[in-house]
Design a protein around this motif. Structure first.
Motif, short mmCIF file in Angstrom:
data_model
loop_
_atom_site.label_atom_id
_atom_site.label_comp_id
_atom_site.label_asym_id
_atom_site.label_seq_id
_atom_site.Cartn_x
_atom_site.Cartn_y
_atom_site.Cartn_z
N ILE A 83 32.98 40.04 39.20
CA ILE A 83 31.91 39.49 40.00
C ILE A 83 30.80 40.55 40.02
CG2 ILE A 83 31.28 38.40 42.19
CD1 ILE A 83 33.78 37.16 40.76
N ASP A 84 29.64 40.24 39.50
CA ASP A 84 28.57 41.23 39.45
C ASP A 84 27.96 41.44 40.84
OD1 ASP A 84 28.94 41.85 36.78
OD2 ASP A 84 27.41 40.49 36.05
N ASN A 85 26.72 41.83 40.91
CA ASN A 85 26.08 42.22 42.17
C ASN A 85 25.32 41.06 42.81
OD1 ASN A 85 26.53 45.29 41.75
ND2 ASN A 85 25.55 44.61 39.85
N ASP A 86 25.19 41.13 44.15
CA ASP A 86 24.37 40.16 44.88
C ASP A 86 24.83 38.72 44.65
OD1 ASP A 86 22.29 39.26 46.53
OD2 ASP A 86 20.82 39.25 44.91
N VAL A 87 26.13 38.54 44.58
CA VAL A 87 26.72 37.21 44.37
C VAL A 87 27.19 36.66 45.71
CG1 VAL A 87 28.64 35.93 43.31
CG2 VAL A 87 27.42 37.71 42.00
N TRP A 88 26.88 35.40 45.98
CA TRP A 88 27.31 34.73 47.22
C TRP A 88 28.37 33.70 46.84
CZ3 TRP A 88 23.71 30.85 50.22
CH2 TRP A 88 24.39 30.38 51.35
N ILE A 89 29.57 33.86 47.40
CA ILE A 89 30.68 32.93 47.14
C ILE A 89 31.00 32.20 48.44
CG2 ILE A 89 33.01 32.67 46.26
CD1 ILE A 89 32.73 35.29 44.81
N GLY A 90 30.80 30.88 48.44
CA GLY A 90 30.99 30.07 49.63
C GLY A 90 32.45 29.88 50.00
N SER A 91 32.69 29.44 51.22
CA SER A 91 34.04 29.33 51.76
C SER A 91 34.92 28.41 50.93
CB SER A 91 34.01 28.84 53.21
OG SER A 91 33.39 27.58 53.30
N ASN A 92 36.16 28.84 50.80
CA ASN A 92 37.23 28.09 50.13
C ASN A 92 36.98 27.87 48.63
OD1 ASN A 92 38.79 27.75 52.53
ND2 ASN A 92 37.34 26.18 53.16
N ALA A 93 36.08 28.62 48.05
CA ALA A 93 35.93 28.57 46.59
C ALA A 93 37.13 29.25 45.94
CB ALA A 93 34.64 29.27 46.16
N THR A 94 37.44 28.81 44.72
CA THR A 94 38.54 29.39 43.95
C THR A 94 37.98 29.90 42.62
OG1 THR A 94 40.16 27.89 44.93
CG2 THR A 94 40.77 28.94 42.85
N ILE A 95 38.30 31.15 42.30
CA ILE A 95 37.85 31.78 41.06
C ILE A 95 39.06 31.96 40.17
CG2 ILE A 95 36.52 33.66 40.06
CD1 ILE A 95 35.06 32.10 42.34
N MET A 96 39.03 31.39 38.99
CA MET A 96 40.17 31.42 38.07
C MET A 96 40.19 32.70 37.24
SD MET A 96 41.78 28.75 38.94
CE MET A 96 42.98 28.46 37.63
N PRO A 97 41.31 33.00 36.56
CA PRO A 97 41.46 34.28 35.86
C PRO A 97 40.40 34.50 34.78
CG PRO A 97 43.58 33.17 36.02
CD PRO A 97 42.54 32.19 36.48
N GLY A 98 39.95 35.75 34.70
CA GLY A 98 39.08 36.15 33.60
C GLY A 98 37.65 35.69 33.70
N VAL A 99 37.27 35.06 34.81
CA VAL A 99 35.91 34.57 34.97
C VAL A 99 34.96 35.74 35.23
CG1 VAL A 99 34.41 33.31 36.59
CG2 VAL A 99 36.48 32.23 35.71
N HIS A 100 33.75 35.63 34.69
CA HIS A 100 32.69 36.62 34.93
C HIS A 100 31.52 35.89 35.59
CE1 HIS A 100 29.79 39.88 33.12
NE2 HIS A 100 29.68 39.77 34.43
N ILE A 101 31.21 36.30 36.81
CA ILE A 101 30.10 35.70 37.57
C ILE A 101 28.95 36.69 37.57
CG2 ILE A 101 29.35 34.80 39.80
CD1 ILE A 101 32.23 33.94 40.31
N GLY A 102 27.80 36.27 37.06
CA GLY A 102 26.66 37.14 36.86
C GLY A 102 25.90 37.48 38.13
N ASP A 103 25.06 38.50 38.05
CA ASP A 103 24.25 38.96 39.16
C ASP A 103 23.48 37.80 39.80
OD1 ASP A 103 24.78 41.78 38.83
OD2 ASP A 103 23.40 41.79 37.14
N GLY A 104 23.42 37.80 41.14
CA GLY A 104 22.58 36.86 41.86
C GLY A 104 23.05 35.42 41.86
N ALA A 105 24.24 35.15 41.34
CA ALA A 105 24.74 33.77 41.30
C ALA A 105 25.20 33.32 42.69
CB ALA A 105 25.90 33.64 40.32
N ILE A 106 25.23 32.01 42.89
CA ILE A 106 25.72 31.41 44.12
C ILE A 106 26.80 30.39 43.77
CG2 ILE A 106 25.15 29.97 46.11
CD1 ILE A 106 22.34 31.17 46.04
#
Length: 205
Positions: free
Chosen positions: A118-141
Motif C-alpha cells: 500500500i503506497d502513501n496517502d491511501v484511504w481504505i474504507g471500512s470492511n474493505a478486503t485486500i487480496m494477496p500481492g495487490v499493489h495500491i498506488g499513492d493517493g488511491a481511495i
C-alpha cells in the motif's frame, strides 16, 4: 514541534480507538510508514488480527506507506490463504498429518503473489478486503466493503466486489505532478507550513 509526534501510539488525547499504526504493530513482516493511522470501532489491536494467513515460513510482507488512512474492519488476506489448484482437489491434506503429510507441496508449488504493498496517502474504507500481492498506488481511495483483487493505479477511486475503477481523482497531468511532488516525503515543517495548499480543492490548471 509542529504536528503530532510520529511516535505517539494514540495521537488524539483521550481517544484510544485511533492509533498511529507503526507504533502498535508487533509482527516484523508488517512494515508501516509514519503517520499512517488505523481507526477501529472496538480495539486498534484488531489490526493484526485482520491480517489473515500471514505465516512467517511463507515470507511475504505487508508494506504500508506514510499518511495512509485505514478504517475499522479492513482485512488483508495474505499468501498463506492460497491452496494448490492444479490437482483434482484443492483440499490441503498435508496440514493434518497422520499420513497425509506426504501430500505436502514442495517449495514453489503453492500459489504466491508476492508482498502486499500500500503506497502513501491511501484511504481504505471500512470492511474493505485486500487480496494477496495487490499493489495500491499513492493517493488511491478504496470504497467501503470493496474486495480488491488486482493492482490499483495511483489516485484512482475503486469500489465493488471485485473492485473496479470508479474514476480518477484528478487529470493524468495533475496525477503526474502529484507523484513527482511526493508531499509525504517533505520535512514536517514544510508539511505544516503548506496545510492550506495540501487540503484545499485541487486546481487542475
Amino acid at each position: 514541534m509542529p504536528g503530532p509526534s510520529k511516535d505517539a501510539k494514540f495521537p488524539l488525547e483521550g481517544y484510544n480507538r485511533l492509533c498511529f499504526l507503526k507504533n502498535i504493530v508487533t509482527r516484523p513482516n508488517i512494515i508501516v510508514g509514519d503517520y499512517t493511522y488505523y481507526d477501529d470501532f472496538e480495539d486498534v489491536h484488531n489490526f493484526e488480527k485482520n491480517v489473515k494467513y500471514h505465516f512467517d515460513f511463507i515470507g511475504d510482507k505487508l508494506i504500508i506507506g506514510k499518511f495512509c488512512m485505514i478504517a475499522s474492519g479492513v482485512t488483508f488476506i495474505m499468501n498463506g490463504a492460497n491452496h494448490p489448484m492444479d490437482g483434482i482437489t484443492a483440499y490441503p491434506f498435508y496440514i493434518f498429518g497422520n499420513g497425509w503429510e506426504k501430500a505436502t507441496p514442495q517449495p514453489g508449488e503453492l500459489p504466491y503473489k508476492g508482498d502486499t504493498v500500500i503506497d502513501n496517502d491511501v484511504w481504505i474504507g471500512s470492511n474493505a478486503t485486500i487480496m494477496p500481492g495487490v499493489h495500491i498506488g499513492d493517493g488511491a481511495i478504496i470504497a467501503t466493503n470493496s474486495t480488491v483483487t488486482k493492482d490499483v493505479a495511483p489516485y484512482s477511486i475503486v469500489g465493488g466486489n471485485p473492485a473496479e475503477v470508479l474514476r480518477k481523482r484528478f487529470s493524468e497531468k495533475k496525477i503526474k505532478e502529484l507523484l513527482e511532488m511526493q508531499w509525504w516525503n517533505w520535512e514536517l515543517d514544510k508539511i505544516t507550513d503548506n496545510l492550506a495548499f495540501l487540503t484545499q480543492k485541487t486546481d487542475e490548471d
